[in-house]
Design a protein around this motif. Sequence first.
Motif, PDB file in Angstrom:
ATOM      1  N   LEU A  78       0.837  -1.339  -0.408  1.00  0.00           N
ATOM      2  CA  LEU A  78      -0.045   0.291   0.090  1.00  0.00           C
ATOM      3  C   LEU A  78       0.712   1.235   0.501  1.00  0.00           C
ATOM      4  O   LEU A  78       0.823   2.374  -0.455  1.00  0.00           O
ATOM      5  CB  LEU A  78      -0.745   0.554   1.379  1.00  0.00           C
ATOM      6  N   PHE A  79       1.676   1.098   0.535  1.00  0.00           N
ATOM      7  CA  PHE A  79       2.161   2.387   1.376  1.00  0.00           C
ATOM      8  C   PHE A  79       3.985   2.995  -0.401  1.00  0.00           C
ATOM      9  O   PHE A  79       3.572   4.404  -0.622  1.00  0.00           O
ATOM     10  CB  PHE A  79       4.201   1.917   1.601  1.00  0.00           C
ATOM     11  N   MET A  80       3.752   2.203  -1.408  1.00  0.00           N
ATOM     12  CA  MET A  80       4.109   2.332  -3.123  1.00  0.00           C
ATOM     13  C   MET A  80       2.684   2.062  -3.366  1.00  0.00           C
ATOM     14  O   MET A  80       2.801   3.196  -3.974  1.00  0.00           O
ATOM     15  CB  MET A  80       5.670   1.123  -2.616  1.00  0.00           C
ATOM     16  N   ALA A  81       2.307   1.132  -3.454  1.00  0.00           N
ATOM     17  CA  ALA A  81       1.523   1.323  -5.394  1.00  0.00           C
ATOM     18  C   ALA A  81       0.261   1.886  -4.777  1.00  0.00           C
ATOM     19  O   ALA A  81      -0.585   2.588  -5.665  1.00  0.00           O
ATOM     20  CB  ALA A  81       1.258  -0.462  -5.371  1.00  0.00           C
ATOM     21  N   GLY A  82       0.341   2.111  -3.459  1.00  0.00           N
ATOM     22  CA  GLY A  82      -1.124   3.484  -3.063  1.00  0.00           C
ATOM     23  C   GLY A  82      -0.726   4.649  -3.658  1.00  0.00           C
ATOM     24  O   GLY A  82      -2.308   4.869  -4.205  1.00  0.00           O
ATOM     25  N   GLU A  83       0.030   5.055  -3.836  1.00  0.00           N
ATOM     26  CA  GLU A  83       0.695   5.817  -4.580  1.00  0.00           C
ATOM     27  C   GLU A  83      -0.458   6.483  -6.105  1.00  0.00           C
ATOM     28  O   GLU A  83      -0.864   6.918  -6.152  1.00  0.00           O
ATOM     29  CB  GLU A  83       1.418   6.232  -4.622  1.00  0.00           C
ATOM     30  N   TYR A  84       0.031   4.940  -6.235  1.00  0.00           N
ATOM     31  CA  TYR A  84      -0.443   5.349  -7.970  1.00  0.00           C
ATOM     32  C   TYR A  84      -2.231   4.935  -8.407  1.00  0.00           C
ATOM     33  O   TYR A  84      -2.129   5.672  -9.449  1.00  0.00           O
ATOM     34  CB  TYR A  84      -0.071   3.485  -8.962  1.00  0.00           C
ATOM     35  N   GLY A  85      -2.346   4.592  -7.249  1.00  0.00           N
ATOM     36  CA  GLY A  85      -4.406   4.759  -6.945  1.00  0.00           C
ATOM     37  C   GLY A  85      -5.026   5.181  -7.008  1.00  0.00           C
ATOM     38  O   GLY A  85      -5.634   6.191  -7.406  1.00  0.00           O
ATOM     39  N   THR A  86      -3.891   6.428  -6.103  1.00  0.00           N
ATOM     40  CA  THR A  86      -4.382   7.745  -6.024  1.00  0.00           C
ATOM     41  C   THR A  86      -3.889   9.232  -6.696  1.00  0.00           C
ATOM     42  O   THR A  86      -4.421  10.176  -6.718  1.00  0.00           O
ATOM     43  CB  THR A  86      -4.717   8.353  -4.498  1.00  0.00           C
ATOM     44  N   GLY A  87      -3.895   8.206  -7.504  1.00  0.00           N
ATOM     45  CA  GLY A  87      -2.764   9.762  -8.105  1.00  0.00           C
ATOM     46  C   GLY A  87      -1.129  10.464  -7.795  1.00  0.00           C
ATOM     47  O   GLY A  87      -0.643  11.186  -8.211  1.00  0.00           O
ATOM     48  N   LEU A  88      -1.572  10.459  -6.154  1.00  0.00           N
ATOM     49  CA  LEU A  88      -0.208  10.999  -5.773  1.00  0.00           C
ATOM     50  C   LEU A  88       1.312  10.747  -5.872  1.00  0.00           C
ATOM     51  O   LEU A  88       2.256  12.003  -5.770  1.00  0.00           O
ATOM     52  CB  LEU A  88      -0.540  10.726  -4.321  1.00  0.00           C
ATOM     53  N   VAL A  89       1.089   9.721  -7.333  1.00  0.00           N
ATOM     54  CA  VAL A  89       2.955   9.393  -7.466  1.00  0.00           C
ATOM     55  C   VAL A  89       2.780  10.400  -8.009  1.00  0.00           C
ATOM     56  O   VAL A  89       4.497  10.771  -8.521  1.00  0.00           O
ATOM     57  CB  VAL A  89       2.796   7.788  -7.982  1.00  0.00           C
ATOM     58  N   ARG A  90       1.859  10.966  -9.438  1.00  0.00           N
ATOM     59  CA  ARG A  90       2.590  12.363  -9.655  1.00  0.00           C
ATOM     60  C   ARG A  90       3.102  13.573  -8.857  1.00  0.00           C
ATOM     61  O   ARG A  90       4.130  14.065  -9.825  1.00  0.00           O
ATOM     62  CB  ARG A  90       1.718  12.712 -11.323  1.00  0.00           C
ATOM     63  N   SER A  91       2.558  13.528  -8.471  1.00  0.00           N
ATOM     64  CA  SER A  91       2.723  14.602  -6.920  1.00  0.00           C
ATOM     65  C   SER A  91       3.960  14.386  -6.595  1.00  0.00           C
ATOM     66  O   SER A  91       5.013  15.569  -6.744  1.00  0.00           O
ATOM     67  CB  SER A  91       1.954  15.480  -6.407  1.00  0.00           C
ATOM     68  N   THR A  92       4.919  13.590  -6.528  1.00  0.00           N
ATOM     69  CA  THR A  92       5.344  12.845  -4.937  1.00  0.00           C
ATOM     70  C   THR A  92       7.258  13.027  -6.797  1.00  0.00           C
ATOM     71  O   THR A  92       7.623  12.929  -6.470  1.00  0.00           O
ATOM     72  CB  THR A  92       5.631  11.756  -5.125  1.00  0.00           C
ATOM     73  N   MET A  93       6.308  12.444  -8.043  1.00  0.00           N
ATOM     74  CA  MET A  93       7.971  12.416  -9.094  1.00  0.00           C
ATOM     75  C   MET A  93       8.141  13.633  -9.311  1.00  0.00           C
ATOM     76  O   MET A  93       9.830  13.708 -10.042  1.00  0.00           O
ATOM     77  CB  MET A  93       7.222  11.471  -9.988  1.00  0.00           C
TER      78      MET A  93
END
Length: 255
Positions: A78-93
């Motif tokens: 969840l800590f890693m893949a959860g960001e892809y599900g919520t779209g938060l990963v874009r802001s992170t990157m």
Amino acid sequence: MTALTPARVLHSEWHKLWTVRSTWIMLAAATVLTVGVGIAMGASYEEDRGEVSGIDPVQFLLFGTQFSQILLAVVAVLFMAGEYGTGLVRSTMVAVPRRLPVLWSKAGVVTAVTFAATFTTLLVTFTAGQLFLDGTDKELSLTDPTVLGTLLGSTAGLTSLALIGLGLGALLRSVPGGITTYIGGVIVLPEVLRMFPYDAMDRIAKYFPGRAAEALMTLRDTPDYAATGPALLALTLWTAAILGAAAALLRRRDV
């Protein structure tokens, strides 16, 4: 503008982990499950029951980790893949364009949290379970030779399994996919291999992550598991390979 440093990235990932409610729920459940099963095993033990008398005394009390390891892996996925599900990963990157510091920071946070929580849980489980084993053939003390080392090894094994969950989450970018792959590859596959009537299959299964982690929970080497040194090496290589593959794909993907 605030400078981007490894310490700031690490702090950000630490904050992300602890602000998600599922982290608290899963860690609490893993703790309660491990301690509860350990106490139940100790309280129900009867020395003349042949089917359990031969089980390693430390592994006997830590039987609950067979279930809690899944919860720890779920936290990591969840800590890693959860960001892809919520779209938060874009802001992170966008915030961390080099990307890899994000993965290594997440791995560092998972390592610290899992190791600390697990070691504390295993100490409590062992101590509480031993209250019911006084005078039996499974009576042990933390001061007995190799006991504390076995608990540390068990903690290292469970921490490695959580890191494998993190790596699978990064590789698959899917919470259901990561959890399913973890359960299938780490828990189920080695047991399927052991069903084949070939010694080679059984030897191979001993070095899969789940079986290698179980080997670290035994006081002494047994034919059922790989020896402690090779088991630890195998688990380390599995963890490094999965995180390494995740790092390589993270650099190549658009997000």
